[in-house]
Design an enzyme around this catalytic site. Structure first.
Site, PDB file in Angstrom:
ATOM      1  CG  HIS A  35      -6.406   2.130   0.520  1.00  0.00           C
ATOM      2  ND1 HIS A  35      -5.218   2.675   0.057  1.00  0.00           N
ATOM      3  CD2 HIS A  35      -6.056   1.044   1.280  1.00  0.00           C
ATOM      4  CE1 HIS A  35      -4.201   1.969   0.538  1.00  0.00           C
ATOM      5  NE2 HIS A  35      -4.684   0.975   1.266  1.00  0.00           N
TER       6      HIS A  35
ATOM      7  CB  CYS B 216      -0.926   0.010   1.211  1.00  0.00           C
ATOM      8  SG  CYS B 216      -1.765  -1.552   1.511  1.00  0.00           S
TER       9      CYS B 216
END
EC number: 2.3.1.9
Length: 383
Positions: A332, A85
């Protein structure tokens, strides 16, 4: 080493973008940043693209070549950057270092992820955890962060309501962000009563599955005003690593990679947490919003929950956190998140954030982590 400036930024809408392809998203973001910077495609000397797992999500590897080709930017060097991420944050850092070193002058750093092209993205996301000791034993990211949340509640008295306030404030901010995936407000009661995912985390404590892309254009600071009247300067770019598995850590209520990257960034910029006017933190789950403001140094360990509960992290609070809506409400798309955070800070420092504008913002910070904290990237920017 040369000083570096951001002269152009762009972000697509984040969400479940069923009718938009991986190629089209990154092209839209890249062209938007080029236009915003006032440069030509031919001016670009290198590209760094953050992406976690195109091979699993869209069954396509070698995306660095794919993107340069599809965007009509060949033959410039194009490099994919992967750190789960934190891929976007490291793509940004790679571009900054390329310009700072003098190796390139005009560079594009971007991030992209298309997560909705698979029936179940959970196995792909789980590859960012320790496979042997976590993922293959059935542990998911919600359960890992749930353990961190439970321990924080045990050690510091953090309440279920305080966790919920992280989501409440994010959604409040996202309601004024036209690019956000969930631009609607929620209440503490709605968060607490939403579907259980991994105790104590509920559905509205968790960031969503998202598609999206973002891009920034970088150049040497001394050249910035040749292209824009509103350059934003990179004051610090720091990266740190930590253990990938929770069981190897001294404490699961502190992310050492965040602590170490933040210390390096503050030292590089010759600043303190008190100098920061706003921060975009990596709140993939509500507990990580609390951990982030503690580990970055804005509040003492154990005080993060109270800070959200008492409104100290609102846009008009002591330290505005996630004016964009954060990972929770803006969305996200894994590889794009770190770049989107930088784009938000640029809009804030330019005074272009509309109803979510932090008044008088002059210095902003971004915080992007991979997995549960195996990697952290922290950047500081100024007007």
């Amino acid at each position: 080493m040369r000083d570096v400036a951001i002269i152009g930024v762009s972000q697509t809408k984040f969400g479940e973008l069923w009718d938009v392809s991986f190629r089209d998203m990154i092209t839209e973001a890249g062209l938007g940043a080029i236009e915003d910077a006032g440069v030509e495609g031919a001016d670009l000397e290198a590209m760094y693209v953050g992406n976690m797992s195109a091979g699993l999500f869209i069954k396509q590897e070698h995306i660095s070549s794919l993107i340069a080709d599809h965007a009509g930017l060949t033959p410039i060097p194009s490099t994919r950057v992967e750190a789960a991420c934190a891929s976007g944050g490291l793509a940004l850092r790679s571009g900054i270092m390329a310009v700072a070193s003098g190796y390139h002058d005009i560079v594009i750093s971007a991030g992209v992820e298309k997560m909705t092209d698979v029936v179940d993205p959970t196995p792909a996301i789980a590859t960012a955890s320790d496979q042997e000791w976590e993922a293959q034993q059935g542990v998911t990211f919600p359960s890992l962060y749930a353990m961190m949340a439970r321990r924080h509640m045990y050690e510091y008295g953090t309440t279920r309501e305080q966790l919920a306030m992280v989501s409440v404030i994010n959604h409040e901010n996202a309601s004024n962000n036209p690019r956000a995936q969930f631009p609607m407000k929620v209440t503490v009661e709605q968060v607490i009563n939403s579907t259980m995912v991994a105790d104590p985390l509920r559905l509205l404590d968790c960031s969503p599955i998202s598609d999206g892309a973002a891009a920034v254009i970088l150049c040497p600071a001394e050249m910035a005003r040749e292209y824009t009247d509103t350059p934003v300067y990179v004051k610090a770019s720091a990266q740190a690593s930590g253990t990938i598995a929770l069981h190897d850590r001294r404490s699961i209520t502190r992310i050492d990679a965040t602590v170490n990257a933040a210390r390096s960034a503050f030292k590089m910029a010759d600043l303190t947490p008190g100098d920061i006017d706003l921060v975009e933190v990596h709140d993939c789950f509500s507990i990580n919003g609390i951990l982030a403001v503690e580990d970055l140094g804005f509040f003492e360990k154990g005080e993060g929950g109270r800070a959200f509960e008492e409104g100290m992290t609102r846009i008009d609070g002591e330290i505005p956190v996630n004016p964009s809506g954060g990972l929770k409400a803006r969305g996200h798309p894994l590889g794009a998140t770190g770049i989107a955070q930088a784009a938000e800070v640029v809009w804030q420092l330019r005074g272009e954030a509309g109803k979510r504008q932090v008044e008088g913002a002059e210095i902003g910070m971004t915080h992007n982590i991979g997995g549960t904290g195996g990697t952290a990237a922290v950047h500081i920017f100024s007007r």
